[in-house]
Write a protein that holds these residues in place. Structure first.
Motif, PDB file in Angstrom:
ATOM      1  N   ALA A  63       0.825  -1.210   0.000  1.00 50.62           N
ATOM      2  CA  ALA A  63       0.000   0.000   0.000  1.00 50.62           C
ATOM      3  C   ALA A  63       0.855   1.253   0.000  1.00 50.62           C
ATOM      4  N   SER A  64       2.024   1.166   0.605  1.00 47.18           N
ATOM      5  CA  SER A  64       2.882   2.341   0.779  1.00 47.18           C
ATOM      6  C   SER A  64       3.745   2.649  -0.431  1.00 47.18           C
ATOM      7  N   THR A  65       3.732   1.778  -1.426  1.00 46.38           N
ATOM      8  CA  THR A  65       4.546   1.982  -2.636  1.00 46.38           C
ATOM      9  C   THR A  65       3.691   1.855  -3.898  1.00 46.38           C
ATOM     10  N   MET A  66       2.392   2.089  -3.753  1.00 49.07           N
ATOM     11  CA  MET A  66       1.460   1.878  -4.866  1.00 49.07           C
ATOM     12  C   MET A  66       1.659   2.893  -5.986  1.00 49.07           C
ATOM     13  N   TYR A  67       2.118   4.106  -5.665  1.00 50.47           N
ATOM     14  CA  TYR A  67       2.209   5.173  -6.663  1.00 50.47           C
ATOM     15  C   TYR A  67       3.652   5.630  -6.856  1.00 50.47           C
ATOM     16  N   LYS A  68       3.906   6.166  -8.021  1.00 46.38           N
ATOM     17  CA  LYS A  68       5.128   6.902  -8.287  1.00 46.38           C
ATOM     18  C   LYS A  68       4.742   8.061  -9.199  1.00 46.38           C
TER      19      LYS A  68
ATOM     20  N   LYS B  95     -16.572  -0.724   8.678  1.00 42.61           N
ATOM     21  CA  LYS B  95     -16.518  -2.015   9.366  1.00 42.61           C
ATOM     22  C   LYS B  95     -15.101  -2.315   9.846  1.00 42.61           C
ATOM     23  N   LEU B  96     -14.115  -2.038   8.989  1.00 41.56           N
ATOM     24  CA  LEU B  96     -12.719  -2.305   9.352  1.00 41.56           C
ATOM     25  C   LEU B  96     -12.243  -1.388  10.478  1.00 41.56           C
ATOM     26  N   VAL B  97     -12.613  -0.107  10.420  1.00 40.98           N
ATOM     27  CA  VAL B  97     -12.212   0.828  11.473  1.00 40.98           C
ATOM     28  C   VAL B  97     -12.766   0.378  12.819  1.00 40.98           C
ATOM     29  N   LEU B  98     -14.004  -0.066  12.841  1.00 42.84           N
ATOM     30  CA  LEU B  98     -14.601  -0.549  14.088  1.00 42.84           C
ATOM     31  C   LEU B  98     -13.950  -1.854  14.541  1.00 42.84           C
ATOM     32  N   GLU B  99     -13.588  -2.713  13.606  1.00 45.19           N
ATOM     33  CA  GLU B  99     -12.882  -3.949  13.952  1.00 45.19           C
ATOM     34  C   GLU B  99     -11.542  -3.649  14.610  1.00 45.19           C
ATOM     35  N   GLY B 100     -10.893  -2.606  14.139  1.00 48.00           N
ATOM     36  CA  GLY B 100      -9.571  -2.266  14.656  1.00 48.00           C
ATOM     37  C   GLY B 100      -9.564  -1.877  16.120  1.00 48.00           C
ATOM     38  N   ILE B 101     -10.690  -1.362  16.608  1.00 46.58           N
ATOM     39  CA  ILE B 101     -10.763  -0.969  18.024  1.00 46.58           C
ATOM     40  C   ILE B 101     -11.573  -1.966  18.851  1.00 46.58           C
ATOM     41  N   ASP B 102     -11.969  -3.066  18.234  1.00 43.66           N
ATOM     42  CA  ASP B 102     -12.822  -4.031  18.927  1.00 43.66           C
ATOM     43  C   ASP B 102     -12.032  -5.199  19.506  1.00 43.66           C
TER      44      ASP B 102
ATOM     45  N   THR C 158      -6.263  -6.146   9.841  1.00 45.12           N
ATOM     46  CA  THR C 158      -7.285  -5.118   9.629  1.00 45.12           C
ATOM     47  C   THR C 158      -6.662  -3.833   9.094  1.00 45.12           C
ATOM     48  N   TYR C 159      -5.589  -3.389   9.711  1.00 45.29           N
ATOM     49  CA  TYR C 159      -4.989  -2.119   9.297  1.00 45.29           C
ATOM     50  C   TYR C 159      -4.203  -2.239   7.993  1.00 45.29           C
ATOM     51  N   ASP C 160      -3.768  -3.438   7.636  1.00 46.79           N
ATOM     52  CA  ASP C 160      -3.204  -3.637   6.300  1.00 46.79           C
ATOM     53  C   ASP C 160      -4.264  -3.363   5.240  1.00 46.79           C
ATOM     54  N   ARG C 161      -5.467  -3.895   5.468  1.00 40.01           N
ATOM     55  CA  ARG C 161      -6.549  -3.675   4.510  1.00 40.01           C
ATOM     56  C   ARG C 161      -6.969  -2.204   4.481  1.00 40.01           C
ATOM     57  N   ILE C 162      -7.014  -1.566   5.642  1.00 41.47           N
ATOM     58  CA  ILE C 162      -7.355  -0.144   5.697  1.00 41.47           C
ATOM     59  C   ILE C 162      -6.351   0.678   4.894  1.00 41.47           C
ATOM     60  N   GLN C 163      -5.076   0.364   5.025  1.00 38.85           N
ATOM     61  CA  GLN C 163      -4.056   1.100   4.267  1.00 38.85           C
ATOM     62  C   GLN C 163      -4.198   0.877   2.765  1.00 38.85           C
ATOM     63  N   THR C 164      -4.621  -0.326   2.378  1.00 39.48           N
ATOM     64  CA  THR C 164      -4.869  -0.589   0.964  1.00 39.48           C
ATOM     65  C   THR C 164      -6.021   0.258   0.455  1.00 39.48           C
ATOM     66  N   ILE C 165      -7.063   0.390   1.256  1.00 35.04           N
ATOM     67  CA  ILE C 165      -8.196   1.244   0.880  1.00 35.04           C
ATOM     68  C   ILE C 165      -7.751   2.701   0.766  1.00 35.04           C
ATOM     69  N   TRP C 166      -6.961   3.167   1.736  1.00 35.40           N
ATOM     70  CA  TRP C 166      -6.447   4.539   1.644  1.00 35.40           C
ATOM     71  C   TRP C 166      -5.742   4.771   0.314  1.00 35.40           C
ATOM     72  N   ALA C 167      -4.895   3.824  -0.077  1.00 35.13           N
ATOM     73  CA  ALA C 167      -4.115   3.986  -1.303  1.00 35.13           C
ATOM     74  C   ALA C 167      -5.001   3.888  -2.545  1.00 35.13           C
ATOM     75  N   GLU C 168      -5.833   2.868  -2.599  1.00 36.01           N
ATOM     76  CA  GLU C 168      -6.654   2.651  -3.792  1.00 36.01           C
ATOM     77  C   GLU C 168      -7.679   3.762  -3.996  1.00 36.01           C
ATOM     78  N   GLU C 169      -8.264   4.238  -2.915  1.00 37.67           N
ATOM     79  CA  GLU C 169      -9.325   5.239  -3.029  1.00 37.67           C
ATOM     80  C   GLU C 169      -8.785   6.663  -3.090  1.00 37.67           C
ATOM     81  N   SER C 170      -7.584   6.875  -2.607  1.00 33.22           N
ATOM     82  CA  SER C 170      -6.813   8.109  -2.859  1.00 33.22           C
ATOM     83  C   SER C 170      -7.539   9.412  -2.507  1.00 33.22           C
ATOM     84  N   TRP C 171      -8.246   9.431  -1.397  1.00 31.86           N
ATOM     85  CA  TRP C 171      -8.822  10.715  -1.001  1.00 31.86           C
ATOM     86  C   TRP C 171      -7.860  11.530  -0.130  1.00 31.86           C
TER      87      TRP C 171
END
Length: 498
Positions: free
Chosen positions: A335-340, A452-459, A469-482
């Motif tokens: 997730a951390s190297t998805m873009y250049k 759902k993932l954010v709530l799982e992370g604190i549950d 859980t946070y690996d998937r969240i980071q993938t969403i951050w990268a793919e969705e790019s907001w």
């Protein structure tokens, strides 16, 4: 340096910088924690500067509240212990924790500036205020989803009950600065707390005056008798005050000035290591064409992070796509190297989205050092793929007002709270949290999975499960790019050597 402080070689951790007032939300007291201050002569005064008018209510962290937070107020826990990455007791003396409860024994002898004793009822009152959405403060998004309620066991013991297993109980309480109930109505203009300094007067656009609180609970502190915060909007005028001897402490220093001041023997530049804070461009997903993921991804491919780090941040801020250092346990390499930097790829995505000729948009800037230079570099690169980026500069109060109203396309931000746990970083980030999200992601197709993932992370406190859980969240951050991370935000301060 004014009497009562001495210039010393400071080897501060990132967390100690946070507690010294850098990074906003969990700031502390630089004037009572700087190493070496204990050996300085007691008494004297210090003059610091701020680039804009101050926010006194510690529940609001989006404006310049840090100067007041750690000086006027105290919290149950802070990050000033031996381990700067773990909460340490401040107004708490001891505690017992289960998955869904936290029982805290309060420190004895703590008084508010109005002379009243600090008791368990004050913790209850402040938790109730934190859960009051009508006030409009950021702590609601921490405490209401997590905390069921609080009750007094006795005058010096309070029990907090949580709605579910929650790993950030102590972390969240570092943000809950105690305000006596009788002072809550006027806290925005006449702050009353239990911190080392008490409020004397404030003239908007001019200065804030604080004085030593003689009944402060921490024996022998603070070292200073008085603190003055001068409001100086102009960056160069703040530095001139420092070099000319009428100020002792300056933050919010432009990277170009940091480079210059490092060679000036009249001052000392103190720089923390990178990590925990980021330069980030946040995209408003409710504004067309940014409701389209392909367009947001194109913006990410169009960023030349290396050039921005060198020319806008003067090589003081290491370029990064990730919120985490590679050494952090939460780091997700994919997730951390998805873009250049690839304008051809960005152009192809725009064509795929139905915008082969580009579009017009804008980026809003506040007082964040280096932001204008960053935006100019980005605008030049975007122009090559048909995107016209207008740069809108605003004064600090107008910046936050416009940001809160959502009247922006993209905004240049400094994000982060210096904490290790990603759950805290999400809760404390207005474009990443799942409640009252400022990037308006609630209408996006990915939001339900993300929530759902954010709530799982604190549950759960199971670290392996949380890592997945946070690996998937980071993938969403990268793919969705907001959010488009640019570089680690390294936040220096400059102090006088007098």
């Amino acid at each position: 340096m004014r009497e009562g402080l001495e210039a010393v070689d400071l080897a501060l951790t990132r967390r100690q910088f946070l507690r010294a007032g850098l990074g906003g939300v969990a700031a502390g007291s630089v004037w009572r924690t700087i190493p070496g201050a204990a050996q300085a002569a007691a008494g004297g005064a210090l003059v610091a500067t701020a680039p804009g008018d101050l926010q006194f209510d510690p529940y609001f962290a989006q404006t310049r509240a840090w100067i007041v937070q750690g000086q006027v107020f105290s919290a149950l826990f802070d990050y000033q212990g031996k381990n700067p990455f773990a909460p340490s007791p401040q107004l708490a003396e001891s505690w017992k924790e289960t998955d869904k409860t936290l029982t805290i024994k309060l420190r004895k002898g703590v008084k508010f500036h109005n002379g009243r004793d600090f008791t368990s009822q004050d913790v209850i009152d402040n938790i109730n205020r934190a859960k009051d959405k009508s006030i409009g403060h950021y702590l609601f998004d921490y405490f209401d989803p997590a905390v069921e309620g609080a009750e007094a066991v006795d005058r010096e013991t309070v029990k907090i009950t949580y709605k579910q297993a929650y790993p950030l109980k102590l972390d969240d309480l570092t943000l809950l600065y105690m305000i006596p109930k009788e002072a809550m109505a006027d806290v925005a203009t006449k702050p009353v707390g239990s911190g080392p300094f008490k409020f004397v007067s404030y003239a908007p656009g001019d200065k804030l005056e604080l004085q030593r609180f003689e009944q402060y609970w921490e024996k022998g502190k603070p070292y200073l008798d008085r603190v003055t915060i001068k409001i100086i909007a102009d960056d160069q005028a703040r530095i001139a005050n420092l070099l000319g001897g009428s100020a002792d402490f300056v933050d919010t220093v432009a990277p170009s000035d940091v480079v210059r001041l490092k060679t000036d023997k009249r001052v000392q530049v103190i720089t923390p290591p990178p990590g925990g804070f980021w330069y980030t461009n946040v995209i408003n997903t409710s504004h067309k064409p940014f409701d389209n993921k392909l367009v947001r991804q194109a913006m990410n491919w169009s960023v030349d992070r290396a050039k921005i780090a060198k020319l806008a941040y003067f090589s003081l801020a290491p370029a990064t796509q990730s919120r985490y250092l590679t050494s952090a346990p939460w780091y997700n390499e994919a997730a951390s190297t998805m873009y250049k930097f690839d304008l051809a790829r960005a152009k192809a995505l725009l064509t795929q989205s139905g915008l082969p000729n580009g579009f017009e948009t804008s980026i809003m800037l506040g007082k964040l050092a280096g932001s204008k230079e960053m935006a100019q570099i980005w605008a030049q690169d975007l122009a090559q793929i048909g995107v016209k980026l207008s740069i809108i500069e605003k004064e600090e109060s107008a910046f936050w007002d416009t940001y809160g109203k959502g009247e922006w396309d993209t905004v240049a931000f400094g994000l982060g709270d210096g904490r290790l746990d990603p759950a805290s970083g999400i809760n404390n980030s207005s474009p990443l949290r799942i409640n009252n999200n400022r990037a308006k992601i609630e209408s996006q197709p990915f939001f339900e999975e993300y929530k759902k993932l954010v709530l799982e992370g604190i549950d759960t406190t199971d670290m392996k499960a949380r890592k997945r859980t946070y690996d998937r969240i980071q993938t969403i951050w990268a793919e969705e790019s907001w959010t488009v991370n640019l570089a680690f935000w390294v936040i220096p301060v400059v102090i006088s050597q007098r």
